[in-house]
Write a protein that holds these residues in place. Structure first.
Motif, PDB file in Angstrom:
ATOM      1  N   PHE A  51       0.826  -1.208   0.000  1.00 22.09           N
ATOM      2  CA  PHE A  51       0.000   0.000   0.000  1.00 22.09           C
ATOM      3  C   PHE A  51       0.858   1.255   0.000  1.00 22.09           C
ATOM      4  O   PHE A  51       0.611   2.181  -0.772  1.00 22.09           O
ATOM      5  CB  PHE A  51      -0.918   0.015   1.226  1.00 22.09           C
ATOM      6  N   LYS A  52       1.861   1.294   0.864  1.00 13.45           N
ATOM      7  CA  LYS A  52       2.727   2.466   0.950  1.00 13.45           C
ATOM      8  C   LYS A  52       3.441   2.713  -0.374  1.00 13.45           C
ATOM      9  O   LYS A  52       3.499   3.848  -0.863  1.00 13.45           O
ATOM     10  CB  LYS A  52       3.749   2.276   2.072  1.00 13.45           C
ATOM     11  N   GLN A  53       3.995   1.671  -0.954  1.00 15.71           N
ATOM     12  CA  GLN A  53       4.739   1.821  -2.199  1.00 15.71           C
ATOM     13  C   GLN A  53       3.851   2.319  -3.327  1.00 15.71           C
ATOM     14  O   GLN A  53       4.195   3.264  -4.044  1.00 15.71           O
ATOM     15  CB  GLN A  53       5.391   0.487  -2.574  1.00 15.71           C
ATOM     16  N   ILE A  54       2.685   1.688  -3.474  1.00 16.31           N
ATOM     17  CA  ILE A  54       1.766   2.083  -4.547  1.00 16.31           C
ATOM     18  C   ILE A  54       1.266   3.507  -4.332  1.00 16.31           C
ATOM     19  O   ILE A  54       1.189   4.305  -5.279  1.00 16.31           O
ATOM     20  CB  ILE A  54       0.577   1.092  -4.615  1.00 16.31           C
ATOM     21  N   PHE A  55       0.923   3.832  -3.094  1.00 13.67           N
ATOM     22  CA  PHE A  55       0.387   5.156  -2.766  1.00 13.67           C
ATOM     23  C   PHE A  55       1.358   6.252  -3.180  1.00 13.67           C
ATOM     24  O   PHE A  55       0.980   7.204  -3.891  1.00 13.67           O
ATOM     25  CB  PHE A  55       0.102   5.238  -1.266  1.00 13.67           C
ATOM     26  N   TRP A  56       2.619   6.160  -2.752  1.00 15.86           N
ATOM     27  CA  TRP A  56       3.565   7.239  -2.999  1.00 15.86           C
ATOM     28  C   TRP A  56       4.082   7.268  -4.431  1.00 15.86           C
ATOM     29  O   TRP A  56       4.316   8.339  -4.989  1.00 15.86           O
ATOM     30  CB  TRP A  56       4.724   7.157  -2.004  1.00 15.86           C
ATOM     31  N   VAL A  57       4.247   6.115  -5.038  1.00 13.34           N
ATOM     32  CA  VAL A  57       4.704   6.092  -6.435  1.00 13.34           C
ATOM     33  C   VAL A  57       3.658   6.704  -7.356  1.00 13.34           C
ATOM     34  O   VAL A  57       3.958   7.571  -8.182  1.00 13.34           O
ATOM     35  CB  VAL A  57       5.037   4.653  -6.885  1.00 13.34           C
ATOM     36  N   LEU A  58       2.406   6.261  -7.203  1.00 12.94           N
ATOM     37  CA  LEU A  58       1.337   6.784  -8.064  1.00 12.94           C
ATOM     38  C   LEU A  58       1.081   8.265  -7.806  1.00 12.94           C
ATOM     39  O   LEU A  58       0.872   9.037  -8.747  1.00 12.94           O
ATOM     40  CB  LEU A  58       0.054   5.982  -7.845  1.00 12.94           C
ATOM     41  N   LEU A  59       1.095   8.655  -6.538  1.00 14.30           N
ATOM     42  CA  LEU A  59       0.835  10.048  -6.198  1.00 14.30           C
ATOM     43  C   LEU A  59       1.909  10.970  -6.768  1.00 14.30           C
ATOM     44  O   LEU A  59       1.604  12.020  -7.350  1.00 14.30           O
ATOM     45  CB  LEU A  59       0.752  10.210  -4.681  1.00 14.30           C
ATOM     46  N   SER A  60       3.161  10.586  -6.625  1.00 13.63           N
ATOM     47  CA  SER A  60       4.254  11.419  -7.138  1.00 13.63           C
ATOM     48  C   SER A  60       4.229  11.474  -8.661  1.00 13.63           C
ATOM     49  O   SER A  60       4.454  12.539  -9.256  1.00 13.63           O
ATOM     50  CB  SER A  60       5.603  10.888  -6.647  1.00 13.63           C
ATOM     51  N   MET A  61       3.949  10.341  -9.307  1.00 18.05           N
ATOM     52  CA  MET A  61       3.875  10.323 -10.775  1.00 18.05           C
ATOM     53  C   MET A  61       2.752  11.228 -11.278  1.00 18.05           C
ATOM     54  O   MET A  61       2.922  11.966 -12.257  1.00 18.05           O
ATOM     55  CB  MET A  61       3.661   8.886 -11.276  1.00 18.05           C
ATOM     56  N   PHE A  62       1.606  11.160 -10.598  1.00 19.18           N
ATOM     57  CA  PHE A  62       0.470  11.997 -10.998  1.00 19.18           C
ATOM     58  C   PHE A  62       0.802  13.476 -10.889  1.00 19.18           C
ATOM     59  O   PHE A  62       0.579  14.254 -11.828  1.00 19.18           O
ATOM     60  CB  PHE A  62      -0.743  11.672 -10.126  1.00 19.18           C
ATOM     61  N   PHE A  63       1.354  13.886  -9.744  1.00 20.27           N
ATOM     62  CA  PHE A  63       1.650  15.298  -9.531  1.00 20.27           C
ATOM     63  C   PHE A  63       2.758  15.802 -10.466  1.00 20.27           C
ATOM     64  O   PHE A  63       2.686  16.929 -10.956  1.00 20.27           O
ATOM     65  CB  PHE A  63       2.032  15.551  -8.075  1.00 20.27           C
ATOM     66  N   VAL A  64       3.764  14.995 -10.695  1.00 19.39           N
ATOM     67  CA  VAL A  64       4.840  15.408 -11.614  1.00 19.39           C
ATOM     68  C   VAL A  64       4.279  15.605 -13.019  1.00 19.39           C
ATOM     69  O   VAL A  64       4.595  16.605 -13.686  1.00 19.39           O
ATOM     70  CB  VAL A  64       5.974  14.359 -11.630  1.00 19.39           C
ATOM     71  N   PHE A  65       3.441  14.670 -13.470  1.00 24.43           N
ATOM     72  CA  PHE A  65       2.853  14.776 -14.812  1.00 24.43           C
ATOM     73  C   PHE A  65       1.975  16.022 -14.924  1.00 24.43           C
ATOM     74  O   PHE A  65       2.105  16.799 -15.879  1.00 24.43           O
ATOM     75  CB  PHE A  65       2.027  13.518 -15.106  1.00 24.43           C
ATOM     76  N   ARG A  66       1.101  16.251 -13.945  1.00 25.75           N
ATOM     77  CA  ARG A  66       0.217  17.409 -13.985  1.00 25.75           C
ATOM     78  C   ARG A  66       0.989  18.713 -13.851  1.00 25.75           C
ATOM     79  O   ARG A  66       0.618  19.735 -14.426  1.00 25.75           O
ATOM     80  CB  ARG A  66      -0.829  17.298 -12.868  1.00 25.75           C
ATOM     81  N   PHE A  67       2.065  18.677 -13.101  1.00 23.43           N
ATOM     82  CA  PHE A  67       2.905  19.863 -12.908  1.00 23.43           C
ATOM     83  C   PHE A  67       3.592  20.247 -14.216  1.00 23.43           C
ATOM     84  O   PHE A  67       3.685  21.432 -14.565  1.00 23.43           O
ATOM     85  CB  PHE A  67       3.948  19.578 -11.825  1.00 23.43           C
ATOM     86  N   ILE A  68       4.051  19.253 -14.953  1.00 24.54           N
ATOM     87  CA  ILE A  68       4.763  19.511 -16.211  1.00 24.54           C
ATOM     88  C   ILE A  68       3.835  20.079 -17.270  1.00 24.54           C
ATOM     89  O   ILE A  68       4.193  21.026 -17.988  1.00 24.54           O
ATOM     90  CB  ILE A  68       5.434  18.220 -16.726  1.00 24.54           C
ATOM     91  N   ILE A  69       2.621  19.508 -17.382  1.00 23.04           N
ATOM     92  CA  ILE A  69       1.732  19.940 -18.465  1.00 23.04           C
ATOM     93  C   ILE A  69       0.958  21.217 -18.136  1.00 23.04           C
ATOM     94  O   ILE A  69       0.381  21.831 -19.026  1.00 23.04           O
ATOM     95  CB  ILE A  69       0.722  18.818 -18.830  1.00 23.04           C
ATOM     96  N   ASN A  70       0.958  21.626 -16.866  1.00 23.52           N
ATOM     97  CA  ASN A  70       0.231  22.831 -16.485  1.00 23.52           C
ATOM     98  C   ASN A  70       0.977  24.071 -16.958  1.00 23.52           C
ATOM     99  O   ASN A  70       2.164  24.239 -16.696  1.00 23.52           O
ATOM    100  CB  ASN A  70       0.045  22.879 -14.968  1.00 23.52           C
ATOM    101  N   THR A  71       0.271  24.931 -17.663  1.00 24.66           N
ATOM    102  CA  THR A  71       0.889  26.154 -18.206  1.00 24.66           C
ATOM    103  C   THR A  71       0.315  27.423 -17.573  1.00 24.66           C
ATOM    104  O   THR A  71       0.578  28.525 -18.048  1.00 24.66           O
ATOM    105  CB  THR A  71       0.671  26.208 -19.730  1.00 24.66           C
ATOM    106  N   GLU A  72      -0.455  27.259 -16.484  1.00 21.91           N
ATOM    107  CA  GLU A  72      -1.145  28.396 -15.897  1.00 21.91           C
ATOM    108  C   GLU A  72      -0.558  28.864 -14.563  1.00 21.91           C
ATOM    109  O   GLU A  72      -1.070  29.803 -13.966  1.00 21.91           O
ATOM    110  CB  GLU A  72      -2.626  28.047 -15.696  1.00 21.91           C
ATOM    111  N   MET A  73       0.482  28.209 -14.092  1.00 19.74           N
ATOM    112  CA  MET A  73       1.043  28.615 -12.796  1.00 19.74           C
ATOM    113  C   MET A  73       2.567  28.713 -12.863  1.00 19.74           C
ATOM    114  O   MET A  73       3.279  28.116 -12.050  1.00 19.74           O
ATOM    115  CB  MET A  73       0.610  27.650 -11.686  1.00 19.74           C
ATOM    116  N   ASN A  74       3.041  29.466 -13.842  1.00 18.71           N
ATOM    117  CA  ASN A  74       4.484  29.589 -14.044  1.00 18.71           C
ATOM    118  C   ASN A  74       5.206  30.211 -12.843  1.00 18.71           C
ATOM    119  O   ASN A  74       6.329  29.831 -12.520  1.00 18.71           O
ATOM    120  CB  ASN A  74       4.755  30.408 -15.302  1.00 18.71           C
TER     121      ASN A  74
END
Length: 419
Positions: A51-74
């Protein structure tokens, strides 16, 4: 609502609930003996579970991906990237320590976790600022925490045999720290962002009542100390925090390290009784002796390579002593020295010192009372998903984000005035 936007807004809530131990509640009957180890829950969270491994790996991957593609908070991106680089440097030191660790794979594994943890916390806070969902995250966290405590009371497992509130955790000290940090971090954000919410203040009042019921003296004193500090000027708080952070660094790390190399080994355990602060004197004495006897005071044992490796440290391996059950140094500064030695600890202290004391907000700066003073008796610096370590990251991140948000708000107000 788009599910991705929803996760961006409430990702911080999920992280806070993890750090508060809500996902792994303990509704069994408590025994007072467990209260001697604040790290019971923290260690269980740090175990190698799916649970711990899946939780943090998926959460970090999601935020990194959304952070990269977001163009509204430079503007937010530049601040977060700078802070993430700081955390990357800290994690790199942990990675490097694996080269001299007796358990290199454990050091690397725990360093990777810290990288995922710091990344997820940084980006979750960034998106919460961006979506202006800090208030709702705080409200939901407080409500869920209250509900979990009430559930433990309904099931008759909320109090230990000494009638100390342990709630849904294994220990009244763990519960006390959770509540103190939640109260402080909520008040810090409410004041820093000028949030006017009577409901949130009421929930904080309820949490404080629960904190009193835990009878966790350290947590209660630190929480009250935070509110007292908020009544004085920022300059006085800075002097106060600077003096004590440097003092503790010198007493627990610098003096033992330098005196050892001068062949006149000195440390605080030589000057306190064995039962100092409920047995910490004998614990510290054993650990300082270990560092000197095995010549580990320069580089330490490596990140995460002393406790929690499946082997009882040599100086603690006494079947007739309670020392065999110790799972932390019960001093964050000493625990850092055990892992990184004098050299690594000095680098980490400078990095933390410069980043934390850079805060220009009174409430953010007052919150430093937890990481600076709580680590005198317990270990939470750079340690797994400990709630006090989470607060430390929040202080470092909020010190920069607060200034940026304030500037952005001023720019917006000026634009409305001109229009």
């Amino acid at each position: 609502m788009n599910v991705f936007i929803w996760l961006e807004k409430y990702g911080l809530l999920f992280i806070m609930l993890f750090c508060l131990g809500v996902y792994t509640p303990d509704f069994t009957h408590k025994i007072s003996m467990m209260d001697h180890e604040l790290d019971v829950v923290t260690d269980s969270l740090a175990e190698s579970n799916s649970f711990k491994q899946i939780f943090w790996v998926l959460l970090s991957m999601f935020f990194v991906f959304r952070f990269i593609i977001n163009t509204e908070m430079n503007k937010l991106k530049s601040v977060i990237i700078n802070k993430m680089f700081l955390f990357f440097v800290i994690c790199t030191i942990a990675f490097l320590s694996a080269s001299w660790s007796s358990y290199p794979m454990i050091s690397m594994k725990r360093a990777i976790f810290q990288m995922l943890f710091c990344t997820s916390v940084s980006l979750a806070l960034c998106f919460s600022y961006f979506h202006r969902s800090i208030e709702i995250n705080l409200k939901c966290t407080a409500i869920i925490c209250i509900v979990m405590i009430l559930l433990s009371l309904i099931q008759g497992a909320g109090f230990n045999e000494d009638l100390n509130l342990a709630g849904y955790t294994k220990s009244k000290n763990t519960m006390g720290l959770n509540l103190a940090v939640l109260i402080i971090i909520s008040h810090m954000w409410v004041k820093s962002l000028n949030i006017d919410s009577r409901f949130l203040y009421v929930t904080l009042g309820v949490l404080f009542v629960f904190l009193i019921l835990t009878q966790s003296k350290t947590s209660i004193i630190l929480c009250i100390g935070y509110f007292l500090l908020t009544q004085v000027s920022l300059s006085k708080i800075k002097v106060f925090m600077t003096v004590f952070s440097v003092l503790f660094f010198c007493v627990f790390i610098l003096i033992p390290g330098i005196s050892y190399h001068l062949s006149h080994y000195q440390h605080i355990a030589l000057y306190v009784d064995a039962d100092f602060i409920t047995g910490r004197g004998v614990i510290w004495d054993a650990l300082y002796y270990d560092l000197g006897f095995f010549d580990k005071i320069t580089l330490g044992y490596g990140y995460g390579s002393y406790f929690g490796v499946g082997v009882i440290p040599f100086v603690l391996d006494d079947k007739y002593s309670f020392l065999q059950y110790i799972s932390s140094a019960h001093n964050g500064y000493l625990q850092i020295l055990l892992q990184f030695g004098l050299i690594g600890s000095s680098v980490l202290f400078i990095v933390f010192f410069m980043s934390m004391l850079n805060a220009t907000n009174l409430y953010i700066h007052a919150a430093l009372i937890i990481p600076i003073f709580q680590n005198v008796t317990e270990s939470s610096i750079f340690r797994d998903a400990n709630i006090a370590w989470f607060l430390m990251l929040m202080i470092i991140l909020s010190s920069s984000l607060h200034v940026l948000i304030k500037d952005m708000k001023n720019d917006s107000d000026m634009l409305e005035t001109v229009t």
